[in-house]
Design a protein around this motif. Sequence first.
Motif: not given
Length: 259
Positions: A111, A150-151, A153-155, A157-158, A163-164, A167-168
Amino acid sequence: MRIWGKFFGVGIGFMFGKFAGALLGLVLGHWWDTRAGKLKAMRRHGSNRQAVFFNSTFAVMGHVAKASGRVTEDDIRLASLVMDQMRLDGQARKDAQQAFRDGKGADFDLKGCLRAFRILTLGRPELLKMFLEIQIQTALADGELHPREQQILQVIAKELGFNAAALNELLSRWQAEFRFRQGGGSAVQPIEEAYKVLGIAASSSDQDVKRAYRKLMNEHHPDKLVAKGLPPEMMELAKQTAQDVQKAYDRIKVERGMR
């Protein structure tokens, strides 16, 4: 503090206009010193931005690669492939390899790295998007998306402001781009893959197709990205994506009979 502009401004102004000229020269010299200082700071900031993009890219790649529990041969091959595409050798390649190793470390501050990167690329969404796309490629290097990958990648992206849903969409588009690239964009490939590369549906209008194409080409234009802070070494990656988009668009145009 810069003074040479003022110094020469006063001197030259005095020669041509005595005290009034010297005063005018002082004002103009101050303007030049201020402008020169800003230009130098901008150049230094741009150089820092490129260095941070370079190091952050490979460090986060290492972190994503380690997410599934171990760094696979596919992960290492992808990192090497990216370095090859960038024509990295000598010290530059060593720096990239070291950043990759740093990212694999248990104490890597993901982060913190991403926040520093986002601050330095403020106002440059194209760079943020390309950074995220590179990390998506790393996660999908072995052909599947591990839950832990995936987790992360979500971090990522955020922290970068995506947003989700965004990313998708990128995940879906890159997977299609990978398949399209593997097939060389030939006519034997399902036309649906070409639409996915552009991020649109087959039911889209011709105008929507053109709009999506122009948007992606603008986002991945190598010269524009370098001007905004993309390290010159990464220009080849942007060129490859632009070529994929162009091939997909050409395939759709032929299919539709578009001009």
